[in-house]
Scaffold this motif. Structure first.
Motif, PDB file in Angstrom:
ATOM      1  N   GLY A   1       9.912  13.875   8.752  1.00 16.67           N
ATOM      2  CA  GLY A   1      11.219  13.972   9.380  1.00 16.67           C
ATOM      3  C   GLY A   1      11.808  15.362   9.317  1.00 16.67           C
ATOM      4  O   GLY A   1      11.343  16.244   8.585  1.00 16.67           O
ATOM      5  N   MET A   2      12.873  15.554  10.108  1.00 21.22           N
ATOM      6  CA  MET A   2      13.580  16.827  10.150  1.00 21.22           C
ATOM      7  C   MET A   2      14.520  16.948   8.958  1.00 21.22           C
ATOM      8  O   MET A   2      14.910  15.948   8.348  1.00 21.22           O
ATOM      9  CB  MET A   2      14.368  16.947  11.457  1.00 21.22           C
ATOM     10  CG  MET A   2      13.508  16.814  12.705  1.00 21.22           C
ATOM     11  SD  MET A   2      12.309  18.158  12.881  1.00 21.22           S
ATOM     12  CE  MET A   2      13.414  19.528  13.175  1.00 21.22           C
ATOM     13  N   GLU A   3      14.884  18.182   8.621  1.00 17.35           N
ATOM     14  CA  GLU A   3      15.792  18.418   7.507  1.00 17.35           C
ATOM     15  C   GLU A   3      17.133  17.742   7.783  1.00 17.35           C
ATOM     16  O   GLU A   3      17.682  17.840   8.875  1.00 17.35           O
ATOM     17  CB  GLU A   3      15.996  19.920   7.294  1.00 17.35           C
ATOM     18  CG  GLU A   3      16.575  20.267   5.946  1.00 17.35           C
ATOM     19  CD  GLU A   3      15.685  19.829   4.796  1.00 17.35           C
ATOM     20  OE1 GLU A   3      16.232  19.279   3.834  1.00 17.35           O
ATOM     21  OE2 GLU A   3      14.456  20.026   4.878  1.00 17.35           O
ATOM     22  N   GLY A   4      17.638  17.066   6.777  1.00 19.10           N
ATOM     23  CA  GLY A   4      18.853  16.268   6.935  1.00 19.10           C
ATOM     24  C   GLY A   4      18.528  14.800   7.099  1.00 19.10           C
ATOM     25  O   GLY A   4      19.328  13.938   6.731  1.00 19.10           O
TER      26      GLY A   4
ATOM     27  N   HIS B   1       0.816  -1.212   0.000  1.00 17.50           N
ATOM     28  CA  HIS B   1       0.000   0.000   0.000  1.00 17.50           C
ATOM     29  C   HIS B   1       0.852   1.266   0.000  1.00 17.50           C
ATOM     30  O   HIS B   1       0.347   2.332  -0.347  1.00 17.50           O
ATOM     31  CB  HIS B   1      -0.925   0.002   1.214  1.00 17.50           C
ATOM     32  CG  HIS B   1      -1.899  -1.132   1.222  1.00 17.50           C
ATOM     33  ND1 HIS B   1      -2.622  -1.495   2.341  1.00 17.50           N
ATOM     34  CD2 HIS B   1      -2.270  -1.991   0.238  1.00 17.50           C
ATOM     35  CE1 HIS B   1      -3.392  -2.530   2.053  1.00 17.50           C
ATOM     36  NE2 HIS B   1      -3.194  -2.844   0.790  1.00 17.50           N
ATOM     37  N   TYR B   2       2.103   1.161   0.408  1.00 21.81           N
ATOM     38  CA  TYR B   2       2.987   2.338   0.402  1.00 21.81           C
ATOM     39  C   TYR B   2       4.427   1.887   0.205  1.00 21.81           C
ATOM     40  O   TYR B   2       4.778   0.716   0.409  1.00 21.81           O
ATOM     41  CB  TYR B   2       2.846   3.140   1.694  1.00 21.81           C
ATOM     42  CG  TYR B   2       3.342   2.444   2.940  1.00 21.81           C
ATOM     43  CD1 TYR B   2       4.691   2.517   3.328  1.00 21.81           C
ATOM     44  CD2 TYR B   2       2.473   1.703   3.744  1.00 21.81           C
ATOM     45  CE1 TYR B   2       5.138   1.880   4.469  1.00 21.81           C
ATOM     46  CE2 TYR B   2       2.913   1.063   4.890  1.00 21.81           C
ATOM     47  CZ  TYR B   2       4.253   1.159   5.245  1.00 21.81           C
ATOM     48  OH  TYR B   2       4.702   0.523   6.370  1.00 21.81           O
ATOM     49  N   MET B   3       5.280   2.846  -0.211  1.00 21.79           N
ATOM     50  CA  MET B   3       6.711   2.592  -0.385  1.00 21.79           C
ATOM     51  C   MET B   3       7.488   3.721   0.271  1.00 21.79           C
ATOM     52  O   MET B   3       7.231   4.896   0.006  1.00 21.79           O
ATOM     53  CB  MET B   3       7.078   2.490  -1.864  1.00 21.79           C
ATOM     54  CG  MET B   3       8.580   2.363  -2.114  1.00 21.79           C
ATOM     55  SD  MET B   3       8.963   2.061  -3.850  1.00 21.79           S
ATOM     56  CE  MET B   3       8.472   0.334  -3.977  1.00 21.79           C
ATOM     57  N   GLU B   4       8.419   3.365   1.129  1.00 23.15           N
ATOM     58  CA  GLU B   4       9.207   4.350   1.877  1.00 23.15           C
ATOM     59  C   GLU B   4      10.607   4.460   1.288  1.00 23.15           C
ATOM     60  O   GLU B   4      11.281   3.454   1.078  1.00 23.15           O
ATOM     61  CB  GLU B   4       9.271   3.941   3.347  1.00 23.15           C
ATOM     62  CG  GLU B   4      10.016   4.916   4.232  1.00 23.15           C
ATOM     63  CD  GLU B   4       9.969   4.498   5.695  1.00 23.15           C
ATOM     64  OE1 GLU B   4      10.952   4.786   6.422  1.00 23.15           O
ATOM     65  OE2 GLU B   4       8.959   3.883   6.103  1.00 23.15           O
ATOM     66  N   PHE B   5      11.053   5.691   1.029  1.00 24.20           N
ATOM     67  CA  PHE B   5      12.391   5.939   0.501  1.00 24.20           C
ATOM     68  C   PHE B   5      13.344   6.335   1.639  1.00 24.20           C
ATOM     69  O   PHE B   5      12.908   6.795   2.695  1.00 24.20           O
ATOM     70  CB  PHE B   5      12.360   7.046  -0.556  1.00 24.20           C
ATOM     71  CG  PHE B   5      11.803   6.593  -1.880  1.00 24.20           C
ATOM     72  CD1 PHE B   5      12.638   6.256  -2.926  1.00 24.20           C
ATOM     73  CD2 PHE B   5      10.434   6.513  -2.077  1.00 24.20           C
ATOM     74  CE1 PHE B   5      12.131   5.835  -4.147  1.00 24.20           C
ATOM     75  CE2 PHE B   5       9.916   6.098  -3.286  1.00 24.20           C
ATOM     76  CZ  PHE B   5      10.762   5.757  -4.329  1.00 24.20           C
ATOM     77  N   GLN B   6      14.610   6.177   1.375  1.00 19.34           N
ATOM     78  CA  GLN B   6      15.636   6.577   2.335  1.00 19.34           C
ATOM     79  C   GLN B   6      15.678   8.108   2.439  1.00 19.34           C
ATOM     80  O   GLN B   6      15.156   8.798   1.563  1.00 19.34           O
ATOM     81  CB  GLN B   6      17.013   6.037   1.899  1.00 19.34           C
ATOM     82  CG  GLN B   6      17.598   6.708   0.664  1.00 19.34           C
ATOM     83  CD  GLN B   6      17.129   6.062  -0.633  1.00 19.34           C
ATOM     84  OE1 GLN B   6      16.112   5.371  -0.658  1.00 19.34           O
ATOM     85  NE2 GLN B   6      17.876   6.298  -1.696  1.00 19.34           N
ATOM     86  N   PRO B   7      16.282   8.665   3.497  1.00 20.25           N
ATOM     87  CA  PRO B   7      16.392  10.130   3.594  1.00 20.25           C
ATOM     88  C   PRO B   7      17.083  10.710   2.365  1.00 20.25           C
ATOM     89  O   PRO B   7      18.100  10.197   1.891  1.00 20.25           O
ATOM     90  CB  PRO B   7      17.232  10.339   4.862  1.00 20.25           C
ATOM     91  CG  PRO B   7      16.959   9.121   5.683  1.00 20.25           C
ATOM     92  CD  PRO B   7      16.813   7.996   4.704  1.00 20.25           C
ATOM     93  N   LEU B   8      16.524  11.832   1.851  1.00 23.22           N
ATOM     94  CA  LEU B   8      17.026  12.453   0.628  1.00 23.22           C
ATOM     95  C   LEU B   8      17.091  13.964   0.804  1.00 23.22           C
ATOM     96  O   LEU B   8      16.380  14.534   1.638  1.00 23.22           O
ATOM     97  CB  LEU B   8      16.108  12.118  -0.555  1.00 23.22           C
ATOM     98  CG  LEU B   8      15.938  10.627  -0.911  1.00 23.22           C
ATOM     99  CD1 LEU B   8      14.788  10.450  -1.891  1.00 23.22           C
ATOM    100  CD2 LEU B   8      17.235  10.065  -1.475  1.00 23.22           C
ATOM    101  N   ASP B   9      17.917  14.602  -0.025  1.00 23.50           N
ATOM    102  CA  ASP B   9      17.941  16.063  -0.012  1.00 23.50           C
ATOM    103  C   ASP B   9      16.761  16.590  -0.818  1.00 23.50           C
ATOM    104  O   ASP B   9      15.999  15.836  -1.419  1.00 23.50           O
ATOM    105  CB  ASP B   9      19.274  16.588  -0.537  1.00 23.50           C
ATOM    106  CG  ASP B   9      19.561  16.128  -1.966  1.00 23.50           C
ATOM    107  OD1 ASP B   9      18.598  15.864  -2.718  1.00 23.50           O
ATOM    108  OD2 ASP B   9      20.750  16.007  -2.328  1.00 23.50           O
TER     109      ASP B   9
END
Length: 227
Positions: free
Chosen positions: A94-97, A64-72
């Motif tokens: 999430g927070m910036e960074g 139902h969903y796909m989560e990506f790694q932290p990105l700029d």
């Protein structure tokens, strides 16, 4: 004269460029173009990677969903763009960074508990979902108890004090029951109910009426004529 011509001719010519500076400029330009091309190639590879992942995601009915790694910000904008083109729905958390994107199928958008959990920095899974469901249940029960307590605490008060209003009639210890039992003074037209009741039988009543009629007829015949 020849010397003067030589001097004037040298002044008309453009100044000679520094070869070292020219070579340094050209080298920096090449480095910039190379770096720019590398970034363009890297973004193109990332775009292809996202398109391939989301393509598999769309075909998978069990996800139902796909989560990506932290990105700029640049890479997140690419994910949002591809998701929108594919008819999907993306949200950043999430927070910036450490900010990351979760892409949802439009028929399976996140519930309020999931959004709140991710905003709080919590991973969304079956255990987290159960914790938020139990928390919501407790909050509903507490809200219901508070409303019931508030309802019981409300007292219906009359707009005026009944005892004070009729204090001059009933006295300090007057109550509603006392008011109902109060007997009116006969001098104000009070007639006891026992005096209103006719205890005669029907025969006696009819005989009395006939006697009254005979009395009136005899009285009328006995009166002398008026001249």
């Amino acid at each position: 004269m020849d010397l003067l011509d030589s001097i004037l001719g040298a002044m008309d010519k453009p100044p000679v460029k520094d070869k070292n500076k020219s070579q340094m400029y050209e080298k920096q330009k090449q480095q910039y173009e190379t770096q720019k091309n590398k970034q363009r190639e890297e973004l193109n590879r990332f775009r292809s990677y996202v398109e391939e992942r989301l393509g598999r995601f769309v075909k998978d009915d069990n996800r139902h969903y796909m989560e990506f790694q932290p990105l700029d910000q640049v890479h997140r904008s690419i994910v949002h763009d591809i998701a929108e083109t594919a008819g999907l729905f993306g949200m950043s958390f999430g927070m910036e960074g450490e900010r990351y994107i979760v892409v949802y199928k439009k028929e399976h958008q996140p519930c309020e508990d999931e959004v709140n959990a991710r905003k709080n920095g919590e991973a969304w899974n079956a255990e987290t979902a159960q914790q938020y469901a139990e928390r919501a249940k407790l909050l509903r029960l507490k809200s219901l108890e508070d409303r019931e307590a508030a309802t019981k605490a409300v007292e219906i008060k009359p707009s005026s004090n009944y005892n004070k209003k009729y204090l001059h009639i009933f006295g300090n210890d007057a109550t509603t029951e006392t008011a109902h039992k109060t007997e009116l003074n006969r001098s104000y037209g009070y007639v006891p109910s026992e005096n209103k009741k006719d205890v005669r039988s029907i025969e006696q009543t009819m005989a009395d009426i006939s006697a009254k009629k005979r009395f009136k007829a005899q009285h009328h015949q006995a009166e002398p004529p008026v001249l």
